[in-house]
Write a protein that holds these residues in place. Structure first.
Motif, PDB file in Angstrom:
ATOM      1  N   ALA A 281       3.619  35.237 -38.727  1.00 23.93           N
ATOM      2  CA  ALA A 281       3.801  35.463 -37.288  1.00 23.93           C
ATOM      3  C   ALA A 281       4.974  36.412 -37.045  1.00 23.93           C
ATOM      4  N   SER A 282       6.059  36.237 -37.781  1.00 24.41           N
ATOM      5  CA  SER A 282       7.217  37.116 -37.637  1.00 24.41           C
ATOM      6  C   SER A 282       6.898  38.530 -38.079  1.00 24.41           C
ATOM      7  N   HIS A 283       6.198  38.652 -39.186  1.00 25.63           N
ATOM      8  CA  HIS A 283       5.867  39.966 -39.727  1.00 25.63           C
ATOM      9  C   HIS A 283       4.920  40.737 -38.803  1.00 25.63           C
ATOM     10  N   GLN A 284       3.953  40.044 -38.210  1.00 23.33           N
ATOM     11  CA  GLN A 284       2.972  40.708 -37.365  1.00 23.33           C
ATOM     12  C   GLN A 284       3.472  40.962 -35.947  1.00 23.33           C
ATOM     13  N   SER A 285       4.592  40.394 -35.585  1.00 24.40           N
ATOM     14  CA  SER A 285       5.121  40.553 -34.230  1.00 24.40           C
ATOM     15  C   SER A 285       5.445  42.012 -33.926  1.00 24.40           C
ATOM     16  N   LYS A 286       5.239  42.398 -32.686  1.00 27.54           N
ATOM     17  CA  LYS A 286       5.498  43.773 -32.236  1.00 27.54           C
ATOM     18  C   LYS A 286       6.903  43.927 -31.650  1.00 27.54           C
ATOM     19  N   ALA A 287       7.805  43.039 -31.985  1.00 28.29           N
ATOM     20  CA  ALA A 287       9.165  43.070 -31.442  1.00 28.29           C
ATOM     21  C   ALA A 287       9.933  44.285 -31.941  1.00 28.29           C
ATOM     22  N   ASN A 288      10.826  44.806 -31.090  1.00 28.05           N
ATOM     23  CA  ASN A 288      11.646  45.962 -31.451  1.00 28.05           C
ATOM     24  C   ASN A 288      12.769  45.610 -32.419  1.00 28.05           C
ATOM     25  N   PHE A 289      13.362  44.425 -32.235  1.00 33.16           N
ATOM     26  CA  PHE A 289      14.525  44.027 -33.033  1.00 33.16           C
ATOM     27  C   PHE A 289      14.345  42.566 -33.415  1.00 33.16           C
TER      28      PHE A 289
ATOM     29  N   ILE B 240      -0.542  25.380 -39.735  1.00 33.94           N
ATOM     30  CA  ILE B 240      -1.251  26.109 -40.787  1.00 33.94           C
ATOM     31  C   ILE B 240      -2.749  26.086 -40.562  1.00 33.94           C
ATOM     32  N   LYS B 241      -3.250  25.129 -39.802  1.00 31.93           N
ATOM     33  CA  LYS B 241      -4.682  25.068 -39.511  1.00 31.93           C
ATOM     34  C   LYS B 241      -5.135  26.235 -38.638  1.00 31.93           C
ATOM     35  N   ASN B 242      -4.196  26.872 -37.942  1.00 33.27           N
ATOM     36  CA  ASN B 242      -4.531  28.022 -37.105  1.00 33.27           C
ATOM     37  C   ASN B 242      -4.516  29.335 -37.884  1.00 33.27           C
ATOM     38  N   LEU B 243      -4.257  29.265 -39.168  1.00 31.10           N
ATOM     39  CA  LEU B 243      -4.241  30.441 -40.035  1.00 31.10           C
ATOM     40  C   LEU B 243      -5.613  30.590 -40.688  1.00 31.10           C
ATOM     41  N   THR B 244      -6.178  31.802 -40.627  1.00 30.42           N
ATOM     42  CA  THR B 244      -7.485  32.032 -41.229  1.00 30.42           C
ATOM     43  C   THR B 244      -7.322  32.459 -42.685  1.00 30.42           C
ATOM     44  N   TRP B 245      -8.437  32.591 -43.367  1.00 29.23           N
ATOM     45  CA  TRP B 245      -8.425  32.958 -44.775  1.00 29.23           C
ATOM     46  C   TRP B 245      -8.052  34.411 -45.001  1.00 29.23           C
ATOM     47  N   ILE B 246      -8.114  35.219 -43.952  1.00 28.56           N
ATOM     48  CA  ILE B 246      -7.792  36.641 -44.122  1.00 28.56           C
ATOM     49  C   ILE B 246      -6.411  36.988 -43.570  1.00 28.56           C
ATOM     50  N   GLY B 247      -5.607  35.986 -43.292  1.00 27.95           N
ATOM     51  CA  GLY B 247      -4.231  36.225 -42.867  1.00 27.95           C
ATOM     52  C   GLY B 247      -4.078  36.558 -41.402  1.00 27.95           C
ATOM     53  N   THR B 248      -4.934  36.030 -40.562  1.00 30.33           N
ATOM     54  CA  THR B 248      -4.802  36.188 -39.115  1.00 30.33           C
ATOM     55  C   THR B 248      -4.754  34.798 -38.483  1.00 30.33           C
ATOM     56  N   PHE B 249      -4.499  34.764 -37.202  1.00 34.68           N
ATOM     57  CA  PHE B 249      -4.446  33.484 -36.494  1.00 34.68           C
ATOM     58  C   PHE B 249      -5.667  33.350 -35.601  1.00 34.68           C
ATOM     59  N   ASN B 250      -6.216  32.139 -35.525  1.00 33.65           N
ATOM     60  CA  ASN B 250      -7.394  31.904 -34.702  1.00 33.65           C
ATOM     61  C   ASN B 250      -7.047  31.202 -33.390  1.00 33.65           C
ATOM     62  N   LYS B 251      -5.792  31.233 -33.002  1.00 34.67           N
ATOM     63  CA  LYS B 251      -5.362  30.608 -31.753  1.00 34.67           C
ATOM     64  C   LYS B 251      -4.873  31.708 -30.806  1.00 34.67           C
TER      65      LYS B 251
ATOM     66  N   ASP C  73      -1.414  36.194 -28.654  1.00 29.98           N
ATOM     67  CA  ASP C  73      -0.747  36.763 -27.478  1.00 29.98           C
ATOM     68  C   ASP C  73       0.746  36.931 -27.718  1.00 29.98           C
ATOM     69  N   PHE C  74       1.358  35.940 -28.354  1.00 26.20           N
ATOM     70  CA  PHE C  74       2.782  36.006 -28.664  1.00 26.20           C
ATOM     71  C   PHE C  74       3.067  37.165 -29.620  1.00 26.20           C
ATOM     72  N   ILE C  75       2.257  37.307 -30.643  1.00 20.08           N
ATOM     73  CA  ILE C  75       2.445  38.367 -31.628  1.00 20.08           C
ATOM     74  C   ILE C  75       2.280  39.743 -30.988  1.00 20.08           C
ATOM     75  N   ALA C  76       1.346  39.867 -30.061  1.00 20.00           N
ATOM     76  CA  ALA C  76       1.061  41.164 -29.432  1.00 20.00           C
ATOM     77  C   ALA C  76       2.090  41.552 -28.375  1.00 20.00           C
ATOM     78  N   THR C  77       2.889  40.599 -27.910  1.00 22.75           N
ATOM     79  CA  THR C  77       3.893  40.884 -26.893  1.00 22.75           C
ATOM     80  C   THR C  77       5.012  41.726 -27.487  1.00 22.75           C
ATOM     81  N   LYS C  78       5.416  42.749 -26.767  1.00 21.91           N
ATOM     82  CA  LYS C  78       6.476  43.650 -27.240  1.00 21.91           C
ATOM     83  C   LYS C  78       7.829  43.119 -26.738  1.00 21.91           C
ATOM     84  N   PHE C  79       8.472  42.312 -27.558  1.00 20.43           N
ATOM     85  CA  PHE C  79       9.775  41.753 -27.222  1.00 20.43           C
ATOM     86  C   PHE C  79      10.880  42.750 -27.550  1.00 20.43           C
ATOM     87  N   ASP C  80      11.967  42.695 -26.795  1.00 16.79           N
ATOM     88  CA  ASP C  80      13.145  43.482 -27.136  1.00 16.79           C
ATOM     89  C   ASP C  80      13.888  42.827 -28.298  1.00 16.79           C
TER      90      ASP C  80
END
Length: 172
Positions: free
Chosen positions: A124-132, A85-96, A101-108
């Protein structure tokens, strides 16, 4: 402690507002690249989970793991990406960088392997760019495209059910 509560409250509002306009899109792509978000507070046997995926013909090089821990000790060293939780910013983003990088990766396929709702995991799950996205039925249904009813300790049952339905959906 109190500041973490406020930070969680703000991030939860961001998630709830973001889940209002979630559009379910159908994907016919075959699953090759798999991402896994694990809550290590409740499930510590991540290697067994990965081995079950490998047994089901997922290449180990195509599996990427992001682990959430409630507390990370200062001198603790990991061979995998870890956040708290320390890696979570006040505006709902991650500072790590690893989390972003994990969130931006387009997983199948993204496996949300946690059955207790915690704000950093949900975000992290909501912001992920995963297809499924696949997860447990105890988590908000709008977050995942497919849910499995079991608990996190039964990783063998979870993987068996997952691949049974992936075959039915012609995704594997």
């Amino acid at each position: 402690m109190f500041l973490n509560y406020i930070k969680s409250f703000i991030a939860k509002k961001i998630i709830i507002n973001g889940l209002r306009d979630v559009m379910v899109t159908g994907s016919t792509e075959i699953i090759e690249k798999v991402g896994i978000i694990i809550d290590e507070s409740y499930f510590k046997d991540r290697e067994s989970l990965v081995n079950e995926l490998i047994k089901n013909d997922v290449l180990e090089s195509n599996i990427q793991i992001l682990v959430y821990k409630d507390r990370i000790k200062r001198k603790e060293v990991f061979d995998y990406s870890v956040f708290s939780i320390k890696n979570l910013t006040w505006i709902g983003t991650f500072n790590k960088r690893e989390v972003n990088d994990f969130i931006a990766t387009k997983f199948d396929l993204l496996i949300n392997y946690y059955d207790v709702e915690k704000v950093p995991l949900l975000l992290a799950s909501h912001q992920s760019k995963a297809n499924f996205k696949v997860g447990f039925s105890s988590i908000d249904r709008r977050l995942n495209h497919f849910t499995i009813t079991t608990n996190a300790e039964n990783h063998i049952v979870f993987v068996e059910e997952l691949f049974k339905y992936l075959i039915i959906l012609n995704k594997f």
